[in-house]
Design a protein around this motif. Structure first.
Motif, short mmCIF file in Angstrom:
data_model
loop_
_atom_site.label_atom_id
_atom_site.label_comp_id
_atom_site.label_asym_id
_atom_site.label_seq_id
_atom_site.Cartn_x
_atom_site.Cartn_y
_atom_site.Cartn_z
N LEU A 125 7.42 2.75 -2.42
CA LEU A 125 7.47 2.02 -1.15
C LEU A 125 8.05 0.61 -1.34
N ILE A 126 7.62 -0.07 -2.40
CA ILE A 126 8.15 -1.40 -2.68
C ILE A 126 9.66 -1.35 -2.90
N SER A 127 10.11 -0.39 -3.71
CA SER A 127 11.54 -0.30 -4.01
C SER A 127 12.36 0.04 -2.77
N ASP A 128 11.74 0.66 -1.78
CA ASP A 128 12.44 0.98 -0.53
C ASP A 128 12.24 -0.10 0.55
N GLY A 129 11.63 -1.22 0.15
CA GLY A 129 11.55 -2.37 1.04
C GLY A 129 10.30 -2.47 1.90
N PHE A 130 9.29 -1.65 1.63
CA PHE A 130 8.05 -1.73 2.39
C PHE A 130 7.07 -2.69 1.71
N LYS A 131 6.27 -3.36 2.53
CA LYS A 131 5.34 -4.36 2.05
C LYS A 131 4.02 -3.71 1.62
N ILE A 132 3.48 -4.17 0.50
CA ILE A 132 2.14 -3.78 0.07
C ILE A 132 1.22 -4.94 0.42
N LEU A 133 0.20 -4.66 1.22
CA LEU A 133 -0.70 -5.73 1.68
C LEU A 133 -1.70 -6.13 0.60
N ARG A 134 -2.29 -5.13 -0.07
CA ARG A 134 -3.25 -5.37 -1.16
C ARG A 134 -3.15 -4.22 -2.15
N GLY A 135 -3.35 -4.57 -3.42
CA GLY A 135 -3.43 -3.55 -4.45
C GLY A 135 -2.08 -3.30 -5.10
N PRO A 136 -2.05 -2.23 -5.88
CA PRO A 136 -3.16 -1.33 -6.22
C PRO A 136 -4.30 -2.08 -6.92
N ARG A 137 -5.50 -1.60 -6.61
CA ARG A 137 -6.69 -2.26 -7.13
C ARG A 137 -7.85 -1.27 -7.20
N LYS A 138 -8.82 -1.61 -8.04
CA LYS A 138 -10.06 -0.85 -8.10
C LYS A 138 -11.04 -1.49 -7.13
N THR A 139 -11.73 -0.66 -6.36
CA THR A 139 -12.72 -1.17 -5.41
C THR A 139 -14.11 -1.00 -6.00
N GLY A 140 -15.06 -1.68 -5.43
CA GLY A 140 -16.44 -1.60 -5.91
C GLY A 140 -17.11 -0.27 -5.64
N ASP A 141 -16.53 0.53 -4.75
CA ASP A 141 -17.15 1.82 -4.43
C ASP A 141 -16.44 3.00 -5.10
N GLY A 142 -15.66 2.72 -6.16
CA GLY A 142 -15.12 3.79 -6.98
C GLY A 142 -13.75 4.33 -6.59
N TYR A 143 -12.97 3.54 -5.87
CA TYR A 143 -11.62 3.97 -5.49
C TYR A 143 -10.58 3.08 -6.14
N TYR A 144 -9.42 3.66 -6.37
CA TYR A 144 -8.22 2.93 -6.78
C TYR A 144 -7.23 3.13 -5.65
N GLU A 145 -6.74 2.02 -5.07
CA GLU A 145 -5.97 2.15 -3.83
C GLU A 145 -5.04 0.98 -3.60
N PHE A 146 -4.13 1.18 -2.66
CA PHE A 146 -3.37 0.07 -2.12
C PHE A 146 -3.26 0.25 -0.62
N GLU A 147 -2.97 -0.86 0.06
CA GLU A 147 -2.77 -0.86 1.51
C GLU A 147 -1.32 -1.22 1.81
N THR A 148 -0.76 -0.54 2.82
CA THR A 148 0.61 -0.79 3.23
C THR A 148 0.71 -0.62 4.74
N LEU A 149 1.91 -0.73 5.26
CA LEU A 149 2.17 -0.56 6.68
C LEU A 149 3.29 0.46 6.86
N ASP A 150 3.15 1.31 7.89
CA ASP A 150 4.27 2.19 8.21
C ASP A 150 5.29 1.40 9.04
N PRO A 151 6.40 2.00 9.45
CA PRO A 151 7.42 1.24 10.20
C PRO A 151 6.92 0.62 11.51
N ASP A 152 5.83 1.11 12.06
CA ASP A 152 5.25 0.54 13.28
C ASP A 152 4.10 -0.41 13.00
N ASP A 153 3.91 -0.79 11.74
CA ASP A 153 2.82 -1.68 11.30
C ASP A 153 1.44 -1.05 11.46
N ASN A 154 1.34 0.27 11.41
CA ASN A 154 0.04 0.93 11.32
C ASN A 154 -0.39 0.83 9.86
#
Length: 134
Positions: A95-124
């Protein structure tokens, strides 16, 4: 009981369809059109069986929430699960290489997940996530 689908209004029906096909492996049905009320939609189906309906119709007002930097009440994101932390990293890098923004992450969360947050073309907001063992 199952969650049948989630629906999203858009002004960019074809762009949103292609985004979910390219980055998340969705398959789309034939476009449905109701000429009388100018409604158009696709159902996007994912490998798990989950579905999103993307819809467009004249006169639907813009969302007034700041979906990029602020949180708000109501549905705030869709989460896509993958099998490994490496897959989370690969999707973020794609997604980064195609020009999309990563809001947070990738990161480990306190509840046992590894994740990142992004936006689709409509900012969902979207998450790509997997469970990990600390």
């Amino acid at each position: 009981m199952i969650l049948e689908h989630v629906a999203i209004w858009t002004d960019n029906l074809e762009e949103l369809k292609q985004y979910y096909i390219k980055y998340f492996g969705a398959t789309a049905n034939e476009k449905y059109t109701n000429k009388q009320n100018q409604f158009h939609s696709y159902f996007l189906t994912f490998k798990s069986g989950a579905r999103i309906e993307i819809m467009t119709k004249p006169g639907i007002p813009d969302n007034k929430n700041d979906r990029v930097t602020d949180q708000h009440k109501g549905i705030i994101h869709l989460a896509f699960g993958v099998n490994t932390m490496n897959e989370v990293d690969e999707k973020a890098n794609q997604l980064i290489s195609d020009g999309f923004k990563i809001l947070r992450g990738p990161r480990k969360t306190g509840d046992g997940y590894y994740e990142f947050e992004t936006l689709d073309p409509d900012d969902n907001r979207l998450e790509v996530t997997t469970k990990y063992s600390p």
